[in-house]
Design a protein around this motif. Structure first.
Motif, PDB file in Angstrom:
ATOM      1  N   MET A 188       0.860  -1.200   0.000  1.00 42.47           N
ATOM      2  CA  MET A 188       0.000   0.000   0.000  1.00 42.47           C
ATOM      3  C   MET A 188       0.889   1.241   0.000  1.00 42.47           C
ATOM      4  SD  MET A 188      -2.901  -1.025   2.805  1.00 42.47           S
ATOM      5  CE  MET A 188      -1.833  -1.092   4.235  1.00 42.47           C
ATOM      6  N   THR A 189       0.332   2.352  -0.466  1.00 39.46           N
ATOM      7  CA  THR A 189       1.077   3.600  -0.364  1.00 39.46           C
ATOM      8  C   THR A 189       0.216   4.630   0.354  1.00 39.46           C
ATOM      9  OG1 THR A 189       0.292   4.211  -2.548  1.00 39.46           O
ATOM     10  CG2 THR A 189       2.512   3.328  -2.428  1.00 39.46           C
ATOM     11  N   GLY A 190       0.874   5.567   0.996  1.00 38.45           N
ATOM     12  CA  GLY A 190       0.164   6.619   1.715  1.00 38.45           C
ATOM     13  C   GLY A 190       0.969   7.053   2.922  1.00 38.45           C
ATOM     14  N   ARG A 191       0.430   8.017   3.653  1.00 36.87           N
ATOM     15  CA  ARG A 191       1.107   8.487   4.863  1.00 36.87           C
ATOM     16  C   ARG A 191       0.807   7.551   6.011  1.00 36.87           C
ATOM     17  NH1 ARG A 191       3.849  13.083   4.245  1.00 36.87           N
ATOM     18  NH2 ARG A 191       3.071  14.389   2.556  1.00 36.87           N
ATOM     19  N   GLU A 192       1.809   7.369   6.881  1.00 36.55           N
ATOM     20  CA  GLU A 192       1.596   6.509   8.047  1.00 36.55           C
ATOM     21  C   GLU A 192       1.306   7.354   9.282  1.00 36.55           C
ATOM     22  OE1 GLU A 192       4.385   3.297   8.728  1.00 36.55           O
ATOM     23  OE2 GLU A 192       4.888   3.311   6.594  1.00 36.55           O
ATOM     24  N   PHE A 236      -1.771  15.177   9.209  1.00 38.54           N
ATOM     25  CA  PHE A 236      -2.511  14.416   8.191  1.00 38.54           C
ATOM     26  C   PHE A 236      -3.668  13.630   8.806  1.00 38.54           C
ATOM     27  CE2 PHE A 236       1.948  14.873   7.084  1.00 38.54           C
ATOM     28  CZ  PHE A 236       1.814  15.680   5.971  1.00 38.54           C
ATOM     29  N   TYR A 237      -3.666  13.564  10.122  1.00 42.12           N
ATOM     30  CA  TYR A 237      -4.750  12.862  10.817  1.00 42.12           C
ATOM     31  C   TYR A 237      -5.882  13.875  11.038  1.00 42.12           C
ATOM     32  CZ  TYR A 237      -7.066   9.717  14.060  1.00 42.12           C
ATOM     33  OH  TYR A 237      -7.989   8.891  14.671  1.00 42.12           O
ATOM     34  N   THR A 238      -6.695  14.029  10.022  1.00 45.10           N
ATOM     35  CA  THR A 238      -7.751  15.057  10.039  1.00 45.10           C
ATOM     36  C   THR A 238      -8.975  14.549  10.807  1.00 45.10           C
ATOM     37  OG1 THR A 238      -8.661  14.126   8.023  1.00 45.10           O
ATOM     38  CG2 THR A 238      -7.036  15.890   7.766  1.00 45.10           C
ATOM     39  N   GLU A 239      -9.925  15.446  11.015  1.00 49.20           N
ATOM     40  CA  GLU A 239     -11.174  15.044  11.690  1.00 49.20           C
ATOM     41  C   GLU A 239     -11.909  13.980  10.902  1.00 49.20           C
ATOM     42  OE1 GLU A 239     -13.856  18.173  12.956  1.00 49.20           O
ATOM     43  OE2 GLU A 239     -12.148  19.125  13.965  1.00 49.20           O
ATOM     44  N   GLU A 240     -11.820  14.105   9.589  1.00 54.34           N
ATOM     45  CA  GLU A 240     -12.502  13.135   8.726  1.00 54.34           C
ATOM     46  C   GLU A 240     -11.876  11.734   8.893  1.00 54.34           C
ATOM     47  OE1 GLU A 240     -11.953  14.267   4.708  1.00 54.34           O
ATOM     48  OE2 GLU A 240     -13.302  12.713   3.929  1.00 54.34           O
ATOM     49  N   VAL A 241     -10.548  11.712   8.927  1.00 50.95           N
ATOM     50  CA  VAL A 241      -9.840  10.436   9.113  1.00 50.95           C
ATOM     51  C   VAL A 241     -10.212   9.855  10.481  1.00 50.95           C
ATOM     52  CG1 VAL A 241      -7.559   9.386   9.433  1.00 50.95           C
ATOM     53  CG2 VAL A 241      -7.923  11.048   7.595  1.00 50.95           C
ATOM     54  N   LEU A 274      -2.760   5.938   5.570  1.00 53.53           N
ATOM     55  CA  LEU A 274      -3.844   6.714   4.966  1.00 53.53           C
ATOM     56  C   LEU A 274      -3.732   6.546   3.447  1.00 53.53           C
ATOM     57  CD1 LEU A 274      -3.501   9.922   7.198  1.00 53.53           C
ATOM     58  CD2 LEU A 274      -4.722   7.783   7.670  1.00 53.53           C
ATOM     59  N   THR A 275      -4.447   5.581   2.900  1.00 48.18           N
ATOM     60  CA  THR A 275      -4.341   5.279   1.470  1.00 48.18           C
ATOM     61  C   THR A 275      -5.380   6.091   0.700  1.00 48.18           C
ATOM     62  OG1 THR A 275      -5.994   3.517   1.282  1.00 48.18           O
ATOM     63  CG2 THR A 275      -3.836   2.889   2.162  1.00 48.18           C
ATOM     64  N   GLU A 276      -5.272   6.030  -0.612  1.00 52.28           N
ATOM     65  CA  GLU A 276      -6.258   6.737  -1.454  1.00 52.28           C
ATOM     66  C   GLU A 276      -7.658   6.203  -1.215  1.00 52.28           C
ATOM     67  OE1 GLU A 276      -5.168   6.449  -5.527  1.00 52.28           O
ATOM     68  OE2 GLU A 276      -4.035   8.336  -5.449  1.00 52.28           O
ATOM     69  N   LYS A 277      -7.709   4.939  -0.800  1.00 51.26           N
ATOM     70  CA  LYS A 277      -9.025   4.327  -0.552  1.00 51.26           C
ATOM     71  C   LYS A 277      -9.435   4.420   0.914  1.00 51.26           C
ATOM     72  CE  LYS A 277      -8.606   1.080  -4.358  1.00 51.26           C
ATOM     73  NZ  LYS A 277      -7.913  -0.200  -4.571  1.00 51.26           N
ATOM     74  N   GLY A 278      -8.782   5.298   1.646  1.00 49.66           N
ATOM     75  CA  GLY A 278      -9.140   5.477   3.054  1.00 49.66           C
ATOM     76  C   GLY A 278      -8.118   4.843   3.973  1.00 49.66           C
TER      77      GLY A 278
END
Ligand code: AMP
Ligand code: GLY
Length: 423
Positions: A188-192, A236-241, A274-278
């Motif tokens: 997977m790719t994304g921020r950890e 990067f850990y937003t309220e939505e996340v 935090l991947t493109e798919k959530g």
């Protein structure tokens, strides 16, 4: 209260420091501890895996509460041993610590309960694993099932690399029995993000977020380590996340463990991508992160003893966690050569300068006293932590402080928190 902390790293120093802030802590012991911890706790020469000796010590010293910081003793069942002896202890039992102790278990749990994670298969023999690699997509990720000091994960770009990887884990047994089984999973790719939580079996309370830097060298190059530095919170850990994770990851994990007859009491550390798919779960740990604890605990406002007790008593519902509205950065000072070969025994100077300085903390990891001097005694030596009104200020303060501490072969990453600039 009389408290015993089990462990000897920067994480345990941060836990011990936080416990010492509580008016309820009368006397603190740490087994085995380190030079930094010995400033306010009595260090006892018993290793974390010597359960019998620890239980006897806790009985003899009339310890009211034992806190286990490390993964090995938790996965090995230290909590069960303490409970059998009628002692109060904070941490998951063996049947719950398996959440960290077996990656195959945790992957199967997530699959069964629809908790978002990378697609995977578990393998018990190298032949089956190598056969699977024929038709797999690359890059691909191989993971030793058991504990491997955070180093049992191989990211392989080609079939040839992955085949070598399977041999390393399952035949050469680089990580011993931890590699008897492996997980092969989708890359997977994304921020950890690291999210730590307190759990009482039913209720979960989420701490502020953090981000680790696992690779040894700048630019996320070099070998995987236990962690070379952290910052908190993660921008990067937003309220939505957060909302997504609460609904689909955090409580569902706690409920799943309960449904499996393995109620989890202690710390669950969610390693998220935090991947493109959530958001998806990379891994679970059954303890505080090291060096995540070093940036999360100094920002926590609660009396930590109250929270530990609420977890043990199933009363976490009565507690709301509170964190300061600021930021913290931890820069790890390591021995050059870590995580491979390094020398130790070098005198550390400059520690006095930041002692008791508001907003600064130097948490010891691999240190010890030698003839009255503090010397290096491990790969990760110190975690230099500074707070600031925001992440940039905290980073500046942490690097300024890190400059003032010296020892031979001192090594640190110079880009801890670089991601902040991209937020
Ligand atoms: P873990 O011990 O499972 O957290 O893995 C250690 C590190 O390997 C993680 O922090 C990630 O950087 C990386 N990693 C683990 N699993 C994956 C994956 N499925 N895709 C990409 N990177 C991964
Ligand atoms: N810093 C990552 C861990 O504690 O596993």
């Amino acid at each position: 209260m009389r408290i015993l902390i089990v462990g000897s790293g920067g994480r345990e120093h941060a836990i011990a420091w936080k416990v010492a802030q509580s008016s309820k802590a009368e006397k603190i012991y740490c087994a085995p501890g380190n030079a930094g911890i010995s400033e306010f706790a009595e260090c006892v020469d018993i290793k974390a895996m010597e359960f019998e000796k620890l239980v006897s010590f806790a009985k003899e010293k009339k310890i009211d509460l034992t806190i286990v910081g490390m993964d090995d003793p938790l996965v090995g069942g230290i909590v069960d041993e303490f409970e059998k002896a009628g002692l109060r202890v904070f941490g998951p039992r063996k049947n719950a610590a398996i959440l960290e102790g077996s990656k195959a278990f945790s992957k199967d749990l997530m699959k069964k309960y629809n908790i978002p994670t990378a697609a995977y298969e578990n393998f018990d023999t190298p032949e089956e694993a190598i056969k699977y690699l024929e038709t797999a997509r690359y890059p691909i990720v191989l993971k030793a099932d058991g504990l491997a000091l955070g180093k049992g994960v191989l990211i392989c770009n080609t079939k040839a690399e992955a085949t070598e990887g399977v041999k390393t884990l399952m035949l050469d047994k680089q990580f011993g029995d931890a590699g008897n089984r492996i997980v092969i999973e989708e890359f997977m790719t994304g921020r950890e993000v690291s999210v730590l939580s307190f759990v009482d079996g039913d209720t979960i309370r989420i701490m502020t977020s953090a981000q680790d830097h696992k690779r040894a060298k700048d630019g996320d190059k070099g070998l995987n380590t236990g962690g070379m530095g952290t910052f908190s919170p993660s921008p990067f850990y937003t309220e939505e996340v957060d909302e997504f994770c609460r609904k689909y990851i955090y409580q569902p994990t706690v409920d799943a463990m309960k449904a499996e007859g393995r109620p989890f009491k202690g710390i669950i550390f969610f390693g998220l991508m935090l991947t493109e798919k959530g958001p998806k779960v990379l891994e679970y740990n059954a303890r505080f992160g090291d060096p995540e604890a070093q940036v999360v605990l100094p920002r926590m406002k609660n009396d930590i003893i109250d929270v530990f007790e609420a977890c043990i008593d199933g009363k976490l519902n009565d507690i709301e966690l509170e964190f300061e509205d600021n930021a913290a950065v931890c820069v790890v000072l390591a021995s050059d050569g870590y995580p491979e070969h390094y020398d130790k025994g070098f005198e550390i100077t400059g520690l006095e300068e930041f002692k008791d300085k508001d907003g600064y903390y130097v948490f010891h990891a691999g240190t010890k006293y030698d003839n009255g001097k503090i010397v290096t005694n491990g790969g990760r030596v110190l975690g230099v932590v500074a707070k600031g009104e925001d992440l940039k200020a905290a980073r500046k303060n942490a690097y300024e402080a890190a400059k003032h501490i010296s020892f031979a072969n001192k090594y640190m990453r110079n880009d801890i928190g670089k991601a902040i600039d991209e937020a």
